[in-house]
Design an enzyme around this catalytic site. Sequence first.
Site, PDB file in Angstrom:
ATOM      1  CG  ASN A   1      29.598  38.906  32.386  1.00 34.07           C
ATOM      2  OD1 ASN A   1      29.274  39.966  32.798  1.00 34.07           O
ATOM      3  ND2 ASN A   1      28.689  37.899  31.957  1.00 34.07           N
TER       4      ASN A   1
ATOM      5  CD  GLN B   1      33.926  36.190  33.743  1.00 35.76           C
ATOM      6  OE1 GLN B   1      35.227  35.948  33.214  1.00 35.76           O
ATOM      7  NE2 GLN B   1      32.859  35.528  33.604  1.00 35.76           N
TER       8      GLN B   1
ATOM      9  CG  HIS C   1      33.088  27.799  36.883  1.00 38.58           C
ATOM     10  ND1 HIS C   1      32.619  27.973  35.932  1.00 38.58           N
ATOM     11  CD2 HIS C   1      32.442  28.587  38.055  1.00 38.58           C
ATOM     12  CE1 HIS C   1      31.507  28.908  35.813  1.00 38.58           C
ATOM     13  NE2 HIS C   1      31.434  29.265  37.235  1.00 38.58           N
TER      14      HIS C   1
ATOM     15  CB  THR D   1      31.214  19.089  55.875  1.00 42.08           C
ATOM     16  OG1 THR D   1      30.740  18.698  57.194  1.00 42.08           O
ATOM     17  CG2 THR D   1      32.500  18.755  55.524  1.00 42.08           C
TER      18      THR D   1
ATOM     19  CB  CYS E   1      24.306  33.756  34.357  1.00 42.88           C
ATOM     20  SG  CYS E   1      26.067  33.101  34.800  1.00 42.88           S
TER      21      CYS E   1
END
Length: 389
Positions: A153, A182, A204, A241, A329
């Site tokens: 990353n 990545q 994302h 769900t 992160c």
Amino acid sequence: MNLDRAYLDHNATSPVRPEVSAAVAAALALPGNPSSVHAEGRAARAALEEARVRLGRLVGAAPDRIVFTSGGTEAANAALSGALLRRGLSAPTRLLAGATEHPCVSAGHRFPADATEILPVLSSGLLDLAALEGRLDALRDEVVLISVHAANNETGVIQPLAAIVALARAHGRALVHSDAVQAVGKIPLDFTGLGLDALTLSGHKFSAPKGVGALVLSADARLDAAFVRGGGQEARLRCGTENLAGIVGMGRAAEIAHRALDAEACRLAALRDAIERGVLARAPNAVIFGCGAPRLPNTLSFAVPGLDAPTALIALDLAGIAVSSGSACSSGKVARSVVLAAMGVNPALSAGALRVSLGWNSRASDVARALDAFERVVATLYGKQGKAA
């Protein structure tokens, strides 16, 4: 999107494409639960399974081997929980992880400290295959789980997964997991062709919504326990769900990425190389990290001796340029890179590391603007050094 800024931090998160937003909105309008048997439920289930098919095409996996999760971290934690099994083998008793792995691997596994080993990398950032082979030879009687990411990353260095899998198969009692967060959507990935046992990804990073990802298991691999317990969703492994809107969005993003993968890689590599040339023209003493290894087409990591990363980040941000100093992160903190430390980079140099990561909305004008801002930052640095001298 703020058109007055140049967003060059796609490895942290890639903005959602308009087409993906539209798919998410359509999924939000579906009233049914994918587990319900009525017409509304069946419509929701159809949308869910179509997304699974689209993601499978992107990563080269059968749709029924994909388990949707909340993201890459949850998926990696599940794969490294100790419950990953391959047909004919008992559960792994030891984890071998690359020294440059993301925290979702290095801090997300559940192996005891005395059953965890860190595999070194070369100065290029590539895994030391000789070291891996040596450890596998020494651990011939143990069932081992190897975890090596597909691409880093911070530096964009692409690991030789095919060679790693070949060593694992020669050992005969080793499984291989790859954190491909990545790599997915940026370079071709063939999960089945590579022979991986498990792969994890996050939407994302390729322009899907935040909060959705997947765990991919080979035909011979399984988890012997659910990692989210409850109902029977996701092959009874990740119960509850499903995040239908996020999954549909990820499926649409996967479809777009798959269709334009080669062309987009070429386009982004050209932009990345333009930035690299521009950085070296303005700061000839800049160091490009991972330049001796294959890299993601969208990623550039570099440092200029004497340039402090937090100072540079603030200056670039004020100039309308969004880049980072590495992983996103770490709770917004700028700390010394574990990745660069593993590569043997001098601490003083790594303290100035900057990462530029491009994506679908990156343009040549963004590159020009970023280089203009960087030139002012460097001029300030050299001016201070001159005064100090």
